[in-house]
Design a protein around this motif. Structure first.
Motif, short mmCIF file in Angstrom:
data_model
loop_
_atom_site.label_atom_id
_atom_site.label_comp_id
_atom_site.label_asym_id
_atom_site.label_seq_id
_atom_site.Cartn_x
_atom_site.Cartn_y
_atom_site.Cartn_z
N PRO A 181 0.81 -1.22 0.00
CA PRO A 181 0.00 0.00 0.00
C PRO A 181 0.84 1.27 0.00
CG PRO A 181 -0.90 -1.59 1.55
CD PRO A 181 0.42 -2.14 1.08
N ASP A 182 2.06 1.20 0.53
CA ASP A 182 2.93 2.37 0.56
C ASP A 182 3.53 2.68 -0.82
OD1 ASP A 182 2.46 2.54 3.27
OD2 ASP A 182 4.22 1.34 3.80
N THR A 183 3.49 1.70 -1.71
CA THR A 183 4.11 1.88 -3.03
C THR A 183 3.24 2.75 -3.93
OG1 THR A 183 5.11 -0.30 -2.80
CG2 THR A 183 5.11 0.66 -5.00
N THR A 184 1.94 2.70 -3.72
CA THR A 184 0.93 3.42 -4.51
C THR A 184 1.24 3.36 -6.01
OG1 THR A 184 2.06 5.54 -4.18
CG2 THR A 184 0.35 4.94 -2.59
N ARG A 185 1.56 4.50 -6.62
CA ARG A 185 1.67 4.53 -8.08
C ARG A 185 3.01 4.04 -8.62
NH1 ARG A 185 -2.21 6.14 -11.10
NH2 ARG A 185 -3.94 7.33 -10.26
N ILE A 208 -14.19 -8.59 -11.52
CA ILE A 208 -12.89 -8.16 -11.01
C ILE A 208 -13.12 -7.49 -9.67
CG2 ILE A 208 -10.78 -6.87 -11.51
CD1 ILE A 208 -11.68 -6.74 -14.44
N ILE A 209 -12.30 -7.82 -8.69
CA ILE A 209 -12.41 -7.23 -7.36
C ILE A 209 -11.19 -6.34 -7.11
CG2 ILE A 209 -12.52 -7.67 -4.88
CD1 ILE A 209 -13.96 -10.28 -5.50
N PHE A 210 -11.45 -5.08 -6.79
CA PHE A 210 -10.40 -4.10 -6.50
C PHE A 210 -10.39 -3.85 -4.99
CE2 PHE A 210 -12.03 -3.47 -10.73
CZ PHE A 210 -10.90 -3.24 -11.52
N THR A 211 -9.22 -3.97 -4.37
CA THR A 211 -9.11 -3.85 -2.92
C THR A 211 -8.28 -2.63 -2.53
OG1 THR A 211 -9.22 -6.26 -2.70
CG2 THR A 211 -8.39 -5.03 -0.81
N THR A 212 -8.74 -1.90 -1.54
CA THR A 212 -7.98 -0.78 -0.99
C THR A 212 -7.61 -1.10 0.46
OG1 THR A 212 -9.94 0.39 -0.15
CG2 THR A 212 -9.29 0.82 -2.42
N ALA A 242 -6.98 4.29 3.15
CA ALA A 242 -6.42 4.69 1.86
C ALA A 242 -7.50 4.60 0.79
CB ALA A 242 -5.25 3.80 1.48
N ASP A 243 -7.34 5.40 -0.24
CA ASP A 243 -8.29 5.33 -1.34
C ASP A 243 -7.63 4.87 -2.63
OD1 ASP A 243 -6.76 7.49 -2.00
OD2 ASP A 243 -8.44 8.79 -2.58
N THR A 244 -6.45 4.25 -2.50
CA THR A 244 -5.76 3.71 -3.67
C THR A 244 -5.86 2.19 -3.67
OG1 THR A 244 -3.66 3.73 -2.46
CG2 THR A 244 -4.14 5.63 -3.84
N ILE A 245 -5.88 1.65 -4.86
CA ILE A 245 -6.04 0.21 -5.04
C ILE A 245 -4.68 -0.46 -4.91
CG2 ILE A 245 -6.71 -1.59 -6.68
CD1 ILE A 245 -8.61 0.59 -7.90
N TRP A 246 -4.58 -1.41 -4.01
CA TRP A 246 -3.31 -2.12 -3.83
C TRP A 246 -3.41 -3.60 -4.20
CZ3 TRP A 246 -2.63 -6.15 -0.32
CH2 TRP A 246 -3.66 -6.35 0.60
N GLN A 247 -4.62 -4.09 -4.47
CA GLN A 247 -4.78 -5.48 -4.92
C GLN A 247 -5.93 -5.57 -5.92
OE1 GLN A 247 -4.56 -8.69 -1.98
NE2 GLN A 247 -6.28 -9.71 -2.95
N ILE A 248 -5.73 -6.39 -6.93
CA ILE A 248 -6.77 -6.64 -7.95
C ILE A 248 -6.85 -8.15 -8.15
CG2 ILE A 248 -7.56 -6.19 -10.29
CD1 ILE A 248 -5.84 -3.67 -10.29
N SER A 249 -8.06 -8.67 -8.13
CA SER A 249 -8.25 -10.13 -8.21
C SER A 249 -9.36 -10.50 -9.17
CB SER A 249 -8.59 -10.69 -6.82
OG SER A 249 -7.64 -10.29 -5.84
N VAL A 250 -9.19 -11.65 -9.79
CA VAL A 250 -10.30 -12.33 -10.47
C VAL A 250 -10.44 -13.67 -9.77
CG1 VAL A 250 -10.05 -11.14 -12.68
CG2 VAL A 250 -8.71 -13.19 -12.26
N THR A 251 -11.63 -14.01 -9.38
CA THR A 251 -11.82 -15.19 -8.56
C THR A 251 -13.20 -15.78 -8.73
OG1 THR A 251 -11.82 -16.00 -6.27
CG2 THR A 251 -12.49 -13.72 -6.61
N THR A 252 -13.32 -17.07 -8.46
CA THR A 252 -14.63 -17.72 -8.47
C THR A 252 -15.30 -17.60 -7.11
OG1 THR A 252 -13.62 -19.85 -7.88
CG2 THR A 252 -13.91 -19.37 -10.22
N GLY A 253 -14.56 -17.14 -6.09
CA GLY A 253 -15.13 -16.97 -4.76
C GLY A 253 -15.77 -15.61 -4.59
N GLU A 254 -16.40 -15.41 -3.44
CA GLU A 254 -17.05 -14.13 -3.18
C GLU A 254 -16.02 -13.04 -2.94
OE1 GLU A 254 -19.78 -14.56 0.00
OE2 GLU A 254 -21.11 -15.93 -1.08
N VAL A 255 -14.91 -13.39 -2.29
CA VAL A 255 -13.82 -12.44 -2.04
C VAL A 255 -12.50 -13.18 -2.26
CG1 VAL A 255 -15.10 -11.02 -0.41
CG2 VAL A 255 -13.78 -12.97 0.42
#
Length: 212
Positions: A129-133, A184-188, A192-205
């Motif tokens: 999360p500290d890496t941001t952009r 696609i699930i985007f996680t912050t 923070a309001d920046t996205i630090w994880q992006i996932s595609v999954t068959t699960g709910e989360v």
């Protein structure tokens, strides 16, 4: 006297003939030199093949069911041997993938129920999360959303993105973008309001700690 005149006349005719012959040779030589060199036309147009350069990050795209060459439903064993990607098994049923040209990006693929004999059920990328952009050169969606993007940028690109009510992890917010083929699930991170994880999954989360 007559014989001398006849001989002189013959000499002059010989000289004139020789001069005429030499003029013909010069004319032919000039024509030959002036003629351009031509290549017979075969009716085929020759084209130069464009150079094929592989971008640093391979232009990996995040889709509703895939990130780069890794797709939900592909055999876990095939993911371990995917060409042009360095894959290392972290623990049983979980593989870490090096994203070309993006050393700050962590990527992993998880087999269904962590069974190495099954197929992929989750593919995720993340960054501290500290890496941001600093990781904005990593994989992105077709609308240009990747790690380090803000929530405002996400909701501007995907008006139908909805926030998940219960993520199971305190301080973690998720936004889900659904499509016909998956989602696609985007996680912050917390605060923070920046996205630090992006996932595609068959699960709910997505998995919080796949090798925990």
């Amino acid at each position: 006297m007559g014989e001398h005149m006849l001989a002189g006349s013959r000499i002059r005719r010989g000289v004139l003939c020789a001069a005429a012959a030499w003029a013909v040779v010069l004319a032919l030589t000039a024509c030959t030199r002036a003629a351009p060199e031509t290549t017979p036309h075969t009716g085929e147009t020759q084209t130069t093949a464009p150079s094929q350069e592989t971008p640093a990050n391979g232009d990996w795209v995040i889709g509703e069911s895939a990130i780069g060459p890794f797709e939900i439903g592909m055999r876990y064993a095939d993911a371990l041997t995917t060409p042009d990607a360095e894959v290392t098994e972290l623990c049983e049923g979980v593989a870490q993938i090096d994203v070309p040209g993006s050393p700050d990006v962590t990527m992993w693929a998880t087999a269904s129920e962590f069974d190495p004999a099954s197929t992929l059920s989750e593919i995720s990328i993340s960054v501290s999360p500290d890496t941001t952009r600093a990781a904005e050169d990593g994989p992105m969606t077709e609308k240009g959303i990747g790690l380090g993007a803000t929530v405002d940028e996400l909701t501007s690109a995907y008006a139908d993105a909805r926030e998940l009510d219960d993520t199971g992890v305190p301080g973690r917010s998720m936004y889900y973008v659904q499509s016909d083929g998956g989602g696609i699930i985007f996680t912050t991170g917390e605060g923070a309001d920046t996205i630090w994880q992006i996932s595609v999954t068959t699960g709910e989360v997505p998995s919080y700690e796949p090798c925990a």
